[in-house]
Design a protein around this motif. Structure first.
Motif, mmCIF file in Angstrom:
data_model
loop_
_atom_site.group_PDB
_atom_site.id
_atom_site.type_symbol
_atom_site.label_atom_id
_atom_site.label_comp_id
_atom_site.label_asym_id
_atom_site.label_seq_id
_atom_site.Cartn_x
_atom_site.Cartn_y
_atom_site.Cartn_z
ATOM 1 N N PHE A 70 0.837 -1.197 0.000
ATOM 2 C CA PHE A 70 0.000 0.000 0.000
ATOM 3 C C PHE A 70 0.875 1.252 0.000
ATOM 4 O O PHE A 70 0.571 2.234 -0.669
ATOM 5 C CB PHE A 70 -0.928 -0.006 1.211
ATOM 6 C CG PHE A 70 -2.126 -0.898 1.053
ATOM 7 C CD1 PHE A 70 -3.352 -0.385 0.667
ATOM 8 C CD2 PHE A 70 -2.031 -2.256 1.277
ATOM 9 C CE1 PHE A 70 -4.460 -1.209 0.509
ATOM 10 C CE2 PHE A 70 -3.120 -3.092 1.125
ATOM 11 C CZ PHE A 70 -4.345 -2.567 0.739
ATOM 12 N N THR A 71 1.958 1.212 0.762
ATOM 13 C CA THR A 71 2.893 2.336 0.760
ATOM 14 C C THR A 71 3.540 2.483 -0.609
ATOM 15 O O THR A 71 3.745 3.604 -1.099
ATOM 16 C CB THR A 71 3.979 2.128 1.834
ATOM 17 O OG1 THR A 71 3.356 1.995 3.109
ATOM 18 C CG2 THR A 71 4.930 3.315 1.875
ATOM 19 N N THR A 72 3.864 1.365 -1.254
ATOM 20 C CA THR A 72 4.443 1.417 -2.603
ATOM 21 C C THR A 72 3.496 2.100 -3.566
ATOM 22 O O THR A 72 3.896 2.950 -4.370
ATOM 23 C CB THR A 72 4.760 -0.008 -3.104
ATOM 24 O OG1 THR A 72 5.650 -0.640 -2.190
ATOM 25 C CG2 THR A 72 5.393 0.038 -4.480
ATOM 26 N N TRP A 73 2.221 1.736 -3.513
ATOM 27 C CA TRP A 73 1.238 2.374 -4.381
ATOM 28 C C TRP A 73 1.149 3.877 -4.119
ATOM 29 O O TRP A 73 1.103 4.670 -5.058
ATOM 30 C CB TRP A 73 -0.139 1.729 -4.176
ATOM 31 C CG TRP A 73 -0.273 0.357 -4.740
ATOM 32 C CD1 TRP A 73 0.406 -0.161 -5.816
ATOM 33 C CD2 TRP A 73 -1.117 -0.688 -4.277
ATOM 34 N NE1 TRP A 73 0.034 -1.458 -6.042
ATOM 35 C CE2 TRP A 73 -0.899 -1.818 -5.123
ATOM 36 C CE3 TRP A 73 -2.033 -0.807 -3.236
ATOM 37 C CZ2 TRP A 73 -1.579 -3.019 -4.949
ATOM 38 C CZ3 TRP A 73 -2.705 -2.008 -3.060
ATOM 39 C CH2 TRP A 73 -2.486 -3.094 -3.910
ATOM 40 N N CYS A 74 1.112 4.245 -2.855
ATOM 41 C CA CYS A 74 0.998 5.662 -2.498
ATOM 42 C C CYS A 74 2.230 6.441 -2.959
ATOM 43 O O CYS A 74 2.114 7.531 -3.522
ATOM 44 C CB CYS A 74 0.819 5.785 -0.983
ATOM 45 S SG CYS A 74 0.361 7.439 -0.424
ATOM 46 N N MET A 75 3.428 5.878 -2.745
ATOM 47 C CA MET A 75 4.657 6.541 -3.168
ATOM 48 C C MET A 75 4.733 6.642 -4.692
ATOM 49 O O MET A 75 5.180 7.665 -5.240
ATOM 50 C CB MET A 75 5.868 5.778 -2.639
ATOM 51 C CG MET A 75 5.984 5.737 -1.125
ATOM 52 S SD MET A 75 6.349 7.338 -0.383
ATOM 53 C CE MET A 75 8.051 7.562 -0.855
ATOM 54 N N SER A 76 4.295 5.606 -5.393
ATOM 55 C CA SER A 76 4.282 5.658 -6.860
ATOM 56 C C SER A 76 3.327 6.743 -7.355
ATOM 57 O O SER A 76 3.623 7.444 -8.327
ATOM 58 C CB SER A 76 3.868 4.303 -7.440
ATOM 59 O OG SER A 76 4.812 3.306 -7.097
ATOM 60 N N GLY A 77 2.197 6.884 -6.677
ATOM 61 C CA GLY A 77 1.250 7.931 -7.053
ATOM 62 C C GLY A 77 1.849 9.316 -6.920
ATOM 63 O O GLY A 77 1.604 10.203 -7.748
ATOM 64 N N GLN A 78 2.660 9.523 -5.883
ATOM 65 C CA GLN A 78 3.313 10.818 -5.717
ATOM 66 C C GLN A 78 4.229 11.127 -6.890
ATOM 67 O O GLN A 78 4.304 12.268 -7.361
ATOM 68 C CB GLN A 78 4.090 10.835 -4.405
ATOM 69 C CG GLN A 78 3.208 10.781 -3.170
ATOM 70 C CD GLN A 78 3.994 10.933 -1.891
ATOM 71 O OE1 GLN A 78 5.215 10.924 -1.877
ATOM 72 N NE2 GLN A 78 3.288 11.074 -0.783
ATOM 73 N N ALA A 79 4.948 10.113 -7.370
ATOM 74 C CA ALA A 79 5.813 10.318 -8.530
ATOM 75 C C ALA A 79 4.983 10.569 -9.795
ATOM 76 O O ALA A 79 5.344 11.416 -10.622
ATOM 77 C CB ALA A 79 6.725 9.115 -8.724
ATOM 78 N N TRP A 80 3.877 9.844 -9.941
ATOM 79 C CA TRP A 80 3.005 10.056 -11.100
ATOM 80 C C TRP A 80 2.458 11.476 -11.123
ATOM 81 O O TRP A 80 2.307 12.069 -12.195
ATOM 82 C CB TRP A 80 1.850 9.058 -11.083
ATOM 83 C CG TRP A 80 2.129 7.769 -11.781
ATOM 84 C CD1 TRP A 80 2.274 6.532 -11.211
ATOM 85 C CD2 TRP A 80 2.308 7.567 -13.189
ATOM 86 N NE1 TRP A 80 2.541 5.582 -12.162
ATOM 87 C CE2 TRP A 80 2.568 6.192 -13.387
ATOM 88 C CE3 TRP A 80 2.292 8.428 -14.284
ATOM 89 C CZ2 TRP A 80 2.788 5.656 -14.656
ATOM 90 C CZ3 TRP A 80 2.523 7.885 -15.548
ATOM 91 C CH2 TRP A 80 2.754 6.529 -15.726
ATOM 92 N N SER A 81 2.162 12.036 -9.961
ATOM 93 C CA SER A 81 1.619 13.393 -9.926
ATOM 94 C C SER A 81 2.618 14.388 -10.511
ATOM 95 O O SER A 81 2.250 15.294 -11.261
ATOM 96 C CB SER A 81 1.256 13.787 -8.489
ATOM 97 O OG SER A 81 2.409 14.053 -7.720
#
Length: 455
Positions: free
Chosen positions: A133-144
Motif C-alpha cells: 500500500f505504501t508502494t502504491w501511495c509513493m508511486s502515485g506521488q511520482a506520477w503526480s
C-alpha cells in the motif's frame, strides 16, 4: 476476481498518492512562470522554503493531535482547500507586483499546510496496511509530478512565449491541477464507501464485535478464516485477498474504526476494550522515535540532500544547447519525475532486496553516499566550457539523483512501520516518518538558501 480487485485497490491508492503531491508539484513545475512574473525575487529558493516551513509546523501539530481528528474529514477538507488555492495562484498576476507576491507567499504557506495534513494522514493509513500500500501511495506521488510536468509542457508549447501567453498557460495549467485534486477528493469519498473496504473510518480505534453464534462450528469457521487472513497479510499477500476476506467476515462481524488487518484479526479472537483516541502524549512520541531512530534519521538525511540542491540550484542552470532557462528547467524537472517514478516502482519490484538491506542496515551507506550529488549539482552551475556544464551531464546526474531518491525513500517509508505491531502505533509511526520527511525538506531548504548566497 481477486486480481481485478487488487488492481482496483492499487489504482485508487496510486491516484490518492498523486493527489497528495499535486500542490507541491504544481508549485515546482511553475517556478519558471513565477520567476518571469516576479523577477526581483529568487522564487526557486524562497517558495520551497515557505511551502515546507508551513508543512513542518502543521506536521508537528498533527503529531500531537492528528489521531484525534476524523480521517475522512481532514482528507476532504485538505483536498478541496488545495484545489481552491491552486486556482488562485495565477490570479495574483492581477495585483501589483509586491502585493501579488505577498499573497502568493500566503498561498504557498497554506498549500504547504494542507499538503502536510494529506501526507501525514495517508502515510498513517498506509502504516497500518501491508507494505505494498505504501508502494502504491509513493508511486502515485511520482506520477503526480510527471502528470503536472507534462501539463505544463503542453500549455507552454501551445501558447506564445510572451507574458500574456505565459499567464494564460499558467491559468490553464493550474486549473487542470485543481480539477485533478478535486477528482482525488471525489475518488476518496467513493472509495471509503465501498463494501469491499469493510471499514468505517471514524475518530475511534478499531474494535470488532463478534456476535455470539449458537453454532460453535460457525465460530470456529470465523476463527480459521481470520487466522488465514493474518497469515496471508503477514506473508505479503495481495490486498485484494485481504479485502475479499474482510467482505466475507463482514457477514458475521462488524468492523468499527480506522484500523485494518491486524486489529480486526486480533479482535476476532479476544475482545479488546476501545481506547480513547485523544491527543498523543509526548512520551509516546519519544518512544516511537526511539524505535524508528535509524529509519527516521535516514529519511531526514535523504531529503536534506535532495532539497539542498533541488530545485534551487537547478534554477541557476544555463543550457549548453541553446534552450531557454525555463525550457531547460521544465525538461530537467520532467527527467526528475520520470526517474523518481522508476525508483518508486523499483522499490516494489525489488521489495525483498530492500527488506534485506533494511534489516542489515545496508541502506545507511547508500543514503549517505547520495551526498556526492551536492558537488555534482554545483559543478554544473555556470557557462564554463567543460563537461560539467553540458546539458547531457545535467540530465545524467538528475536521472541518478531522482532514481536513488525515489528508491531509497520508498523502501524506508515501506519498512519503517514494521518495527511496531499495534495498529494504532503503526499509524503513529507513519506520522513520525512523515515528520522526518518534512523536517528533512525544511532543513534542505535552509541549506539551499546558504548555497544560493554563495553562488
Amino acid at each position: 476476481m481477486a486480481d481485478t480487485k487488487s488492481l482496483g485497490v492499487g489504482f485508487v491508492f496510486t491516484c490518492l498518492g498523486a493527489g497528495i503531491m499535486f500542490s507541491w508539484n504544481g508549485v515546482l513545475t511553475a517556478l519558471g512562470y513565477f520567476k518571469e512574473a516576479y523577477p526581483s525575487h529568487d522564487v526557486g529558493f524562497l517558495f520551497p522554503l515557505v511551502f515546507f516551513v508551513s508543512s513542518l509546523l502543521c506536521q508537528v501539530l498533527m503529531l500531537r493531535f492528528g489521531q484525534g481528528l476524523s480521517l475522512p474529514l481532514r482528507i476532504r477538507v485538505s483536498f478541496i482547500s488545495c484545489a481552491v488555492l491552486l486556482v488562485f495562484c495565477p490570479l495574483t498576476n492581477f495585483l501589483r507586483v509586491e502585493v501579488g507576491f505577498a499573497f502568493l507567499c500566503v498561498i504557498m504557506s497554506l498549500l504547504g499546510w494542507f499538503s502536510a495534513v494529506l501526507q501525514s494522514s495517508f502515510f498513517g493509513l498506509c502504516g497500518q496496511l501491508p507494505p505494498h500500500f505504501t508502494t502504491w501511495c509513493m508511486s502515485g506521488q511520482a506520477w503526480s509530478g510527471l502528470i503536472i510536468c507534462f501539463c505544463r509542457i503542453a500549455t507552454k508549447a501551445a501558447l506564445p512565449d510572451t507574458h500574456q501567453g505565459l499567464f494564460i498557460s499558467a491559468i490553464i495549467y493550474f486549473s487542470i491541477a485543481a480539477v485533478s485534486v478535486t477528482g482525488c477528493c471525489l475518488l476518496f469519498s467513493v472509495f471509503i464507501r465501498q463494501p469491499e473496504v469493510a471499514v468505517t473510518l471514524d475518530s475511534t480505534p478499531a474494535t470488532v464485535s463478534v456476535p455470539a453464534s449458537p453454532a460453535s462450528q460457525g465460530s470456529e469457521h470465523r476463527k480459521r478464516l481470520s487466522d488465514a487472513i493474518c497469515m496471508e497479510v503477514d506473508e505479503g499477500g495481495s490486498a485484494a485477498n485481504s479485502f475479499v476476506a474482510f467482505k466475507i467476515l463482514d457477514d458475521s462481524t462488524r468492523f468499527n474504526g480506522s484500523h485494518y488487518v491486524h486489529a480486526a484479526v486480533a479482535s476476532t479472537v479476544t475482545q479488546q476494550p476501545p481506547r480513547s483516541k485523544s491527543s498523543v502524549q509526548l512520551r509516546e512520541l519519544f518512544v516511537m522515535v526511539q524505535k524508528l531512530f535509524v529509519t527516521v534519521l535516514l529519511v531526514f538525511i535523504c531529503h536534506v540532500i535532495t532539497f539542498s540542491v533541488f530545485p534551487g540550484v537547478m534554477t541557476r542552470y544555463t543550457s549548453s544547447y541553446g534552450l531557454s532557462d525555463e525550457w531547460l528547467q521544465i525538461t530537467l524537472i520532467a527527467v526528475y519525475n520520470v526517474f523518481d517514478l522508476i525508483g518508486r516502482w523499483l522499490s516494489g519490484v525489488a521489495r525483498r532486496v530492500g527488506s534485506r538491506l533494511y534489516r542489515c542496515n545496508g541502506l545507511i551507506c547508500f543514503v549517505v553516499m547520495r551526498v556526492v550529488f551536492v558537488p555534482l549539482f554545483l559543478a554544473a552551475v555556470g557557462s564554463h566550457e567543460d563537461v560539467f556544464s553540458s546539458d547531457l551531464f545535467k540530465f545524467i546526474v538528475m536521472s541518478l539523483f531522482a532514481l536513488t531518491h525515489g528508491l531509497f525513500v520508498s523502501w524506508l517509508m515501506m519498512f519503517g512501520p514494521s518495527h511496531v505491531t499495534d495498529a494504532e502505533e503503526k499509524e503513529r509511526a507513519g506520522f513520525v516518518l512523515t515528520t522526518a520527511l518534512l523536517g528533512g525538506i525544511f532543513t534542505g531548504c535552509q541549506v539551499a538558501l546558504g548555497i544560493a548566497y554563495l553562488l
